[in-house]
Design a protein around this motif. Structure first.
Motif, PDB file in Angstrom:
ATOM      1  N   LEU A 147       7.532   4.313   3.011  1.00 36.41           N
ATOM      2  CA  LEU A 147       6.172   4.274   3.551  1.00 36.41           C
ATOM      3  C   LEU A 147       5.236   3.526   2.602  1.00 36.41           C
ATOM      4  O   LEU A 147       4.391   2.726   3.032  1.00 36.41           O
ATOM      5  N   ALA A 148       5.388   3.787   1.292  1.00 33.54           N
ATOM      6  CA  ALA A 148       4.570   3.073   0.318  1.00 33.54           C
ATOM      7  C   ALA A 148       4.864   1.573   0.353  1.00 33.54           C
ATOM      8  O   ALA A 148       3.957   0.743   0.174  1.00 33.54           O
ATOM      9  N   LEU A 149       6.127   1.228   0.614  1.00 33.20           N
ATOM     10  CA  LEU A 149       6.505  -0.178   0.690  1.00 33.20           C
ATOM     11  C   LEU A 149       5.849  -0.856   1.892  1.00 33.20           C
ATOM     12  O   LEU A 149       5.381  -2.003   1.807  1.00 33.20           O
ATOM     13  N   LEU A 150       5.807  -0.157   3.030  1.00 34.39           N
ATOM     14  CA  LEU A 150       5.136  -0.702   4.213  1.00 34.39           C
ATOM     15  C   LEU A 150       3.649  -0.929   3.937  1.00 34.39           C
ATOM     16  O   LEU A 150       3.087  -1.974   4.293  1.00 34.39           O
ATOM     17  N   VAL A 151       3.025   0.044   3.299  1.00 36.68           N
ATOM     18  CA  VAL A 151       1.612  -0.098   2.969  1.00 36.68           C
ATOM     19  C   VAL A 151       1.416  -1.243   1.975  1.00 36.68           C
ATOM     20  O   VAL A 151       0.436  -1.990   2.055  1.00 36.68           O
ATOM     21  N   ASN A 152       2.373  -1.385   1.045  1.00 34.97           N
ATOM     22  CA  ASN A 152       2.279  -2.457   0.048  1.00 34.97           C
ATOM     23  C   ASN A 152       2.234  -3.828   0.714  1.00 34.97           C
ATOM     24  O   ASN A 152       1.381  -4.663   0.398  1.00 34.97           O
ATOM     25  N   VAL A 153       3.151  -4.083   1.648  1.00 30.10           N
ATOM     26  CA  VAL A 153       3.157  -5.368   2.350  1.00 30.10           C
ATOM     27  C   VAL A 153       1.880  -5.546   3.157  1.00 30.10           C
ATOM     28  O   VAL A 153       1.305  -6.651   3.221  1.00 30.10           O
ATOM     29  N   THR A 154       1.387  -4.457   3.763  1.00 34.47           N
ATOM     30  CA  THR A 154       0.129  -4.525   4.518  1.00 34.47           C
ATOM     31  C   THR A 154      -1.033  -4.900   3.609  1.00 34.47           C
ATOM     32  O   THR A 154      -1.887  -5.728   3.972  1.00 34.47           O
ATOM     33  N   LEU A 155      -1.071  -4.300   2.418  1.00 34.79           N
ATOM     34  CA  LEU A 155      -2.143  -4.620   1.479  1.00 34.79           C
ATOM     35  C   LEU A 155      -2.066  -6.070   1.011  1.00 34.79           C
ATOM     36  O   LEU A 155      -3.099  -6.724   0.822  1.00 34.79           O
ATOM     37  N   ILE A 156      -0.853  -6.580   0.809  1.00 40.06           N
ATOM     38  CA  ILE A 156      -0.708  -7.978   0.400  1.00 40.06           C
ATOM     39  C   ILE A 156      -1.250  -8.905   1.487  1.00 40.06           C
ATOM     40  O   ILE A 156      -2.014  -9.841   1.201  1.00 40.06           O
ATOM     41  N   LEU A 157      -0.868  -8.657   2.747  1.00 41.24           N
ATOM     42  CA  LEU A 157      -1.374  -9.486   3.845  1.00 41.24           C
ATOM     43  C   LEU A 157      -2.891  -9.363   3.966  1.00 41.24           C
ATOM     44  O   LEU A 157      -3.591 -10.351   4.207  1.00 41.24           O
ATOM     45  N   GLY A 158      -3.395  -8.138   3.807  1.00 43.70           N
ATOM     46  CA  GLY A 158      -4.839  -7.947   3.885  1.00 43.70           C
ATOM     47  C   GLY A 158      -5.567  -8.679   2.776  1.00 43.70           C
ATOM     48  O   GLY A 158      -6.616  -9.290   3.004  1.00 43.70           O
ATOM     49  N   GLY A 205      10.934  -5.967  -4.355  1.00 49.46           N
ATOM     50  CA  GLY A 205      11.900  -5.476  -5.335  1.00 49.46           C
ATOM     51  C   GLY A 205      11.231  -4.782  -6.509  1.00 49.46           C
ATOM     52  O   GLY A 205      11.709  -3.741  -6.988  1.00 49.46           O
ATOM     53  N   MET A 206      10.108  -5.344  -6.971  1.00 46.33           N
ATOM     54  CA  MET A 206       9.408  -4.750  -8.112  1.00 46.33           C
ATOM     55  C   MET A 206       8.788  -3.406  -7.733  1.00 46.33           C
ATOM     56  O   MET A 206       8.750  -2.477  -8.548  1.00 46.33           O
ATOM     57  N   ALA A 207       8.276  -3.298  -6.504  1.00 47.79           N
ATOM     58  CA  ALA A 207       7.681  -2.039  -6.064  1.00 47.79           C
ATOM     59  C   ALA A 207       8.733  -0.941  -6.002  1.00 47.79           C
ATOM     60  O   ALA A 207       8.503   0.205  -6.430  1.00 47.79           O
ATOM     61  N   VAL A 208       9.910  -1.264  -5.470  1.00 50.22           N
ATOM     62  CA  VAL A 208      10.986  -0.281  -5.404  1.00 50.22           C
ATOM     63  C   VAL A 208      11.468   0.074  -6.800  1.00 50.22           C
ATOM     64  O   VAL A 208      11.806   1.233  -7.087  1.00 50.22           O
ATOM     65  N   ASP A 209      11.487  -0.916  -7.696  1.00 46.89           N
ATOM     66  CA  ASP A 209      11.901  -0.662  -9.068  1.00 46.89           C
ATOM     67  C   ASP A 209      11.017   0.402  -9.716  1.00 46.89           C
ATOM     68  O   ASP A 209      11.504   1.274 -10.455  1.00 46.89           O
ATOM     69  N   ALA A 210       9.727   0.347  -9.441  1.00 43.88           N
ATOM     70  CA  ALA A 210       8.821   1.363  -9.991  1.00 43.88           C
ATOM     71  C   ALA A 210       9.153   2.741  -9.438  1.00 43.88           C
ATOM     72  O   ALA A 210       9.170   3.745 -10.175  1.00 43.88           O
ATOM     73  N   ASN A 211       9.450   2.819  -8.125  1.00 42.33           N
ATOM     74  CA  ASN A 211       9.810   4.111  -7.546  1.00 42.33           C
ATOM     75  C   ASN A 211      11.133   4.629  -8.104  1.00 42.33           C
ATOM     76  O   ASN A 211      11.290   5.836  -8.323  1.00 42.33           O
ATOM     77  N   VAL A 212      12.056   3.712  -8.356  1.00 39.07           N
ATOM     78  CA  VAL A 212      13.337   4.129  -8.934  1.00 39.07           C
ATOM     79  C   VAL A 212      13.120   4.737 -10.312  1.00 39.07           C
ATOM     80  O   VAL A 212      13.709   5.770 -10.661  1.00 39.07           O
ATOM     81  N   LEU A 213      12.278   4.107 -11.116  1.00 32.50           N
ATOM     82  CA  LEU A 213      11.975   4.657 -12.444  1.00 32.50           C
ATOM     83  C   LEU A 213      11.394   6.065 -12.335  1.00 32.50           C
ATOM     84  O   LEU A 213      11.766   6.982 -13.087  1.00 32.50           O
ATOM     85  N   ILE A 214      10.464   6.242 -11.400  1.00 29.31           N
ATOM     86  CA  ILE A 214       9.824   7.548 -11.235  1.00 29.31           C
ATOM     87  C   ILE A 214      10.834   8.602 -10.762  1.00 29.31           C
ATOM     88  O   ILE A 214      10.937   9.704 -11.324  1.00 29.31           O
TER      89      ILE A 214
END
Length: 552
Positions: free
Chosen positions: A419-430, A452-461
């Motif tokens: 869900l955070a990834l979907l919002v991330n792409v939406t924010l980039i387009l916005g 990939g970088m966004a998921v990497d952060a979630n993986v670390l967490i």
């Protein structure tokens, strides 16, 4: 423990809402957002998009995706060299006329040198010494100023038998002139195209004397050629009222005086001194305004220009001076008193539109040399559509693969990540839509890298949370500790990448800058969604279900 203050909740929801609002126009056809007249989509918003606070702009596509005009201009460096030789001859003439006067024939340009013929042999040494002052250090070379071996702008040779002194521009000075001319041309072209509102043009040096111009969405290269090739060179000259000029614009002129056409039908020609009092390069600002109900152009000089203009007007009270634009006199007012403030107005029977156009050209600056279009073509959007489809497919495939992996590896936490990834792409387009930045094919690659970088952060967490849970901490404590301790690693990785993106943006051009823009925006949105937004969703889930085990 997983507590969010009201202001943090408001901030998170506001950012997400703004991202959604600015990205929605990308899902609506242009003819639904803008008025259509004569089968052409205008820039006037329609319907709900006409409200000031409702975003109506979509992402701008770059030349590789949208098509547009592709032009290559060649800078006429020979013209600059000829102008420099003419100025050098004029400077030599002025220097030799200073007291005590040295009698010479008028210095003339012969080939690639200035020839000075001295009348008397006994004046050769004095003329030689006088002319040495015309040479300056190349680029204000500090070594040369201190008496070292730095390069000079002018080289001198003498022939005592023929009583001739020759002045030539040194190779080092020519190289500096070439570099400066091309650089100035690029900056002037950039300012002029930016004034039109065209989006993200690519303007870069190509080879030694060429400039590449790419304008996305522009289907008429001739329009760009006409805009770029407007010289807009302004100079200020004293008028010589002693010259009699016939109806055809002919008349006997003394040395250093030439006849120029005017825009005044009642006075079609005027004789002016060839040497300019002040050059347009000293203009710092020009704006259209009104005086006594008539449109005029107000101008302001820099310090050097204000000093020269003040000195010239102080010494010539009562005389007229001509304001020359592209070798045409647009105004010739009389000097009623010293003009010491470095500002003035140009009157020329302007309309408000023509006064504004002149102010825009003056603010953009004059081209240091004429430009010749050596290549022009329209890049069609057919290839761009194929690339858009391929890029979109790559984003979707990569996105789905990442979502499936996160769901399989982390279960319910994978849902929050997706869900955070979907919002991330939406924010980039916005953000791209709101900033009106251009999206290029490398920009799409930047979005994929951001995913990939966004998921990497979630993986670390999530891995940190897993470690804390295995160490015996309670679920709430493990989540809180996992997020807080992973933050430093996330910030370190993203800050270094953001620095690299900033360097690419500052030093790169065209597609490289497109990649840097999406990567930089993506880094900011990734940190927001991967840390703040996902943590917020985890907090809501935890308070709602109060799980006893995290299920890792």
């Amino acid at each position: 423990m997983l507590y969010f203050s009201p202001w943090k909740i408001f901030l998170i929801l506001a950012v997400v809402l703004l991202g959604v609002l600015f990205s929605i126009p990308n899902l609506v056809p242009a003819n639904e957002r803008f008025v259509v007249r004569n089968e052409q989509v205008t820039d006037e918003p329609r319907g709900i998009w006409a409200f000031p606070l409702v975003p109506h702009n979509s992402v701008n596509l770059g030349l590789d995706l949208r098509g547009g005009a592709h032009l290559v201009f060649e800078v006429n460096l020979d013209e600059v060299k000829e102008d420099r030789l003419e100025n050098l001859a004029e400077e030599a003439s002025v220097a030799l006329r200073q007291a005590p006067v040295i009698n010479v024939r008028r210095p003339s340009v012969v080939g690639e040198e200035v020839v000075v013929r001295v009348a008397r042999a006994e004046d050769m040494d004095a003329a030689w010494d006088r002319l040495q002052d015309l040479s300056q250090p190349v680029g204000n070379n500090a070594l040369a100023q201190q008496g070292g071996f730095g390069a000079q702008t002018v080289a001198f040779t003498r022939d005592d038998a023929e009583r001739i002194i020759r002045l030539t521009i040194t190779p080092e000075a020519l190289e500096e002139i070439q570099t400066r001319t091309v650089t100035q041309s690029i900056e002037v072209i950039r300012r002029r195209i930016d004034e039109t509102g065209l989006t993200e043009p690519t303007i870069a040096r190509q080879g030694d004397n060429r400039v590449l111009v790419q304008v996305p969405g522009e289907a008429n290269p001739q329009r760009i050629i006409e805009l770029v090739n407007t010289t807009a060179r302004m100079t200020f000259h004293l008028v010589d009222s002693t010259v009699t000029i016939d109806a055809s614009g002919q008349g006997r002129t003394p040395p250093g005086v030439e006849i120029m056409p005017t825009e005044n039908p009642g006075e079609p020609f005027l004789a002016v001194q060839r040497r300019a009092m002040v050059d347009g390069e000293n203009l710092t600002n020009a704006s259209a305004t009104a005086q006594n109900g008539q449109p005029v152009v107000q101008f302001q000089f820099d310090t050097a220009g204000a000093t020269a203009f003040g000195r010239a007007t102080s010494q010539n009270v009562g005389r007229r001076f001509a304001i020359v634009l592209d070798d045409v006199i647009i105004s010739a007012p009389r000097i009623r008193g010293p003009i010491l403030g470095g500002s003035g107005i140009i009157e020329g029977g302007f309309t408000y539109e023509s006064a504004n156009d002149l102010a825009i050209l003056l603010n953009a600056g004059a081209l240091p040399a004429s430009l010749t279009p050596v290549e022009q073509r329209t890049v069609t959007a057919g290839l761009g559509q194929d690339q858009i489809r391929a890029g979109t497919l790559a984003v979707i495939v990569g996105f789905l693969a990442v979502m499936i992996f996160m769901l399989a590896a982390y279960g319910v936490f994978g849902i929050f990540s997706n869900l955070a990834l979907l919002v991330n792409v939406t924010l980039i387009l916005g953000a791209l839509s709101g900033l009106q930045a251009s999206l290029t094919l490398p920009g799409i690659a930047g979005i994929i890298l951001t995913i990939g970088m966004a998921v990497d952060a979630n993986v670390l967490i999530y891995e940190r949370i897993r470690e804390e849970a295995r160490a015996g901490r309670s679920p709430a404590n493990a989540i809180e500790t996992g997020y807080s301790r992973a933050l430093s690693a996330i910030l370190d990785a993203n800050i270094t990448t953001f620095i690299a993106a900033a360097v690419l943006f500052m030093l790169g051009a065209g597609p490289v800058r497109g990649f840097a823009v999406t990567l930089g925006i993506g880094i900011i949105t990734s940190v927001f969604t991967a840390f703040l937004l996902s943590r917020f969703m985890v907090a809501i889930w935890f308070k709602a279900f109060k799980p006893q085990k995290l299920g890792f």
